[in-house]
Scaffold this motif. Structure first.
Motif, short mmCIF file in Angstrom:
data_model
loop_
_atom_site.label_atom_id
_atom_site.label_comp_id
_atom_site.label_asym_id
_atom_site.label_seq_id
_atom_site.Cartn_x
_atom_site.Cartn_y
_atom_site.Cartn_z
N GLU A 48 0.81 -1.23 0.00
CA GLU A 48 -0.06 -0.03 -0.05
C GLU A 48 0.87 1.23 -0.13
O GLU A 48 0.45 2.04 -0.78
CB GLU A 48 -0.95 0.08 1.11
CG GLU A 48 -2.19 1.01 1.21
CD GLU A 48 -2.82 0.96 0.01
OE1 GLU A 48 -3.52 2.01 -0.15
OE2 GLU A 48 -3.38 -0.08 -0.54
N LEU A 49 2.05 1.40 0.82
CA LEU A 49 2.77 2.40 0.60
C LEU A 49 3.47 2.72 -0.48
O LEU A 49 3.41 3.87 -0.91
CB LEU A 49 4.01 2.16 1.91
CG LEU A 49 4.82 3.35 2.21
CD1 LEU A 49 4.13 4.75 2.50
CD2 LEU A 49 5.96 3.12 3.14
N MET A 50 3.88 1.73 -1.34
CA MET A 50 4.44 1.77 -2.73
C MET A 50 3.63 2.57 -3.70
O MET A 50 3.88 3.54 -4.59
CB MET A 50 4.98 0.42 -2.96
CG MET A 50 6.40 -0.10 -2.47
SD MET A 50 6.87 -1.53 -3.17
CE MET A 50 5.51 -2.52 -3.26
N LYS A 51 2.57 1.76 -3.55
CA LYS A 51 1.14 2.33 -4.30
C LYS A 51 1.10 3.79 -4.24
O LYS A 51 0.91 4.72 -4.98
CB LYS A 51 -0.10 1.54 -4.16
CG LYS A 51 -1.26 2.09 -4.98
CD LYS A 51 -2.26 0.91 -5.11
CE LYS A 51 -3.10 0.95 -3.78
NZ LYS A 51 -4.11 0.19 -3.52
N ARG A 52 0.84 4.32 -2.89
CA ARG A 52 0.45 5.80 -2.44
C ARG A 52 1.75 6.75 -2.82
O ARG A 52 1.48 7.94 -2.94
CB ARG A 52 0.24 5.76 -0.96
CG ARG A 52 -0.95 4.99 -0.45
CD ARG A 52 -1.35 5.23 0.87
NE ARG A 52 -2.53 4.61 1.17
CZ ARG A 52 -3.36 4.77 2.46
NH1 ARG A 52 -2.87 5.87 3.24
NH2 ARG A 52 -4.39 4.13 2.61
N THR A 53 2.97 6.17 -2.81
CA THR A 53 4.19 6.93 -3.13
C THR A 53 4.76 6.77 -4.47
O THR A 53 5.74 7.41 -4.77
CB THR A 53 5.35 6.62 -2.00
OG1 THR A 53 5.68 5.26 -2.17
CG2 THR A 53 4.70 7.07 -0.54
N ASN A 54 4.01 6.15 -5.36
CA ASN A 54 4.17 5.84 -6.65
C ASN A 54 5.70 5.35 -6.66
O ASN A 54 6.60 5.64 -7.53
CB ASN A 54 4.19 7.03 -7.43
CG ASN A 54 4.28 6.78 -8.96
OD1 ASN A 54 3.84 5.73 -9.40
ND2 ASN A 54 4.86 7.75 -9.68
N ASN A 55 5.94 4.34 -5.87
CA ASN A 55 7.40 3.48 -5.70
C ASN A 55 8.40 4.42 -5.27
O ASN A 55 9.52 4.05 -5.67
CB ASN A 55 7.56 2.82 -7.10
CG ASN A 55 6.68 1.70 -7.14
OD1 ASN A 55 5.97 1.08 -6.37
ND2 ASN A 55 6.46 1.27 -8.51
N ALA A 56 8.06 5.56 -4.76
CA ALA A 56 9.21 6.42 -4.12
C ALA A 56 10.06 5.83 -3.18
O ALA A 56 10.94 6.02 -2.87
CB ALA A 56 8.69 7.82 -3.98
N ILE A 57 9.37 4.97 -2.32
CA ILE A 57 9.77 4.16 -1.30
C ILE A 57 9.91 2.71 -1.72
O ILE A 57 9.02 2.16 -2.00
CB ILE A 57 9.31 4.44 0.02
CG1 ILE A 57 9.17 5.86 0.42
CG2 ILE A 57 9.67 3.53 1.20
CD1 ILE A 57 8.19 6.13 1.60
N LYS A 58 11.27 2.20 -1.42
CA LYS A 58 11.46 0.73 -1.80
C LYS A 58 11.52 0.09 -0.17
O LYS A 58 12.34 0.61 0.44
CB LYS A 58 12.71 0.43 -2.51
CG LYS A 58 12.88 -0.87 -2.69
CD LYS A 58 14.28 -1.19 -3.39
CE LYS A 58 15.31 -1.19 -2.52
NZ LYS A 58 16.81 -1.70 -3.16
#
Length: 337
Positions: A48-58
């Motif tokens: 969910e975090l990757m989706k919300r940040t457009n993969n800015a966080i790995k």
């Protein structure tokens, strides 16, 4: 439907859930368990975090103590060497005694009574920030499940507990809990518990039936008693030094994603707890329930411990009072959404 969780392969990274080329920041999250509700919650959080940040966080997930023991991972958060740690809050009692408050036995009427109370903003927002000055904040809190005792010999009645050496959390209240029931509480890191049982150094462990099932305790302990004297409140704790290095919009996503998944985490834990009973039985273990009379007597003996260790302690009394206040008004059943 059974929850089927595949074993993650590889000692370096248990799961990498982002596109490396797109990622601007790496978030290393550790835990000492594997294939349990903490593990699957972290996978959901990462997705969910990757989706919300457009993969800015790995997000990289390290299970089964790959980033070190519980004290080591808590220390890693303090210095930003590790971004996140998924664990029961009670293990942070050395950071702040307030983390012990939800460990008080005999407070909760049901799984959801506990979950609804600890995620209520009046309690959660204070509880989550207890470690801020020491470098960590909670971004999600959830009920992992009720306590059980896995043991080498069967505990079918209260008298069967007498004389047993049982692993407990490293707090005075947990040690007193064991002694009130006639046992000796032995604090030790979770990763050392199963070998200690195999070597007969201790007789068993008080923890969640789900986490002990995921760790295959049933290969050694063929008895597990669902004594349900307390609830294990877990969460994801984020390194404040790591978080402070992120842009403000990403900081907000890290925190809000956790908050938004708390109900999902509770339902996930409830599923694991129910499935764990069958897992133990399928592996030749006996799952035991105390009689109604013994359960009532157990709760009667343990109920005063919260007031004794938390209600009268200046370091914990205010948060303990808030929890009791919240418990008086939150529902005992699952949220509809």
């Amino acid at each position: 439907m059974k929850y089927v969780i595949g074993l993650l392969v590889g000692a370096a990274v248990a799961a990498t859930l982002a596109t490396p080329a797109a990622a601007q920041h790496t978030m290393r999250i550790g835990m000492v368990t594997i294939n349990d509700a903490q593990h699957t919650f972290t996978q959901k959080y990462a997705e969910e975090l990757m989706k919300r940040t457009n993969n800015a966080i790995k997000v990289e997930i390290f299970t089964a103590g790959q980033l070190g023991s519980i004290p080591r991972q808590i220390e890693n958060l303090k210095f930003g060497a590790q971004a996140g740690f998924v664990s029961p809050g009670g293990f942070f009692s050395g950071v702040d005694r307030g983390f012990e408050v939800p460990d008080a036995p005999g407070l909760f009427k049901s799984f959801w009574h506990a979950h609804n109370a600890v995620t209520d903003p009046e309690f959660r927002d204070k509880y989550a920030m207890l470690g801020e000055k020491q470098g960590s904040i909670g971004v999600a809190v959830f009920n992992y499940g009720p306590t059980s005792i896995a043991s080498l010999t069967p505990i079918r009645k209260l008298d069967d507990m007498k004389g047993l050496k049982i692993r407990v959390l490293a707090s005075k209240m947990e040690s007193k809990l064991a002694s009130v029931l006639g046992m000796t509480g032995v604090p030790m890191p979770y990763t050392e518990v199963l070998p200690a049982i195999q070597q007969r150094t201790i007789d068993g462990c008080r923890s969640s039936i789900a986490v002990m099932g995921a760790s295959k305790f049933f290969t050694t302990t063929k008895y597990v008693t669902q004594e349900e004297s307390g609830m294990i409140i877990s969460g994801i704790w984020i390194s404040k030094p790591w978080l402070d290095r992120l842009p403000k919009d990403l900081q907000d996503h890290v925190i809000k994603t956790g908050r938004d998944l708390e109900t999902w985490a509770g339902k996930n834990s409830e599923t694991f707890d129910k499935n764990a009973v069958q897992l133990w039985k399928d592996n030749g273990a006996e799952v035991i329930k105390l009689s109604a009379a013994d359960q009532a007597e157990l709760n009667k003996r343990l109920a005063p411990l919260g007031d004794e260790f938390l209600g009268d302690d200046p370091a914990t009394k205010d948060l303990y009072a808030i929890l009791k206040k919240v418990l008086a008004r939150v529902p005992t059943t699952a949220p509809r959404s």
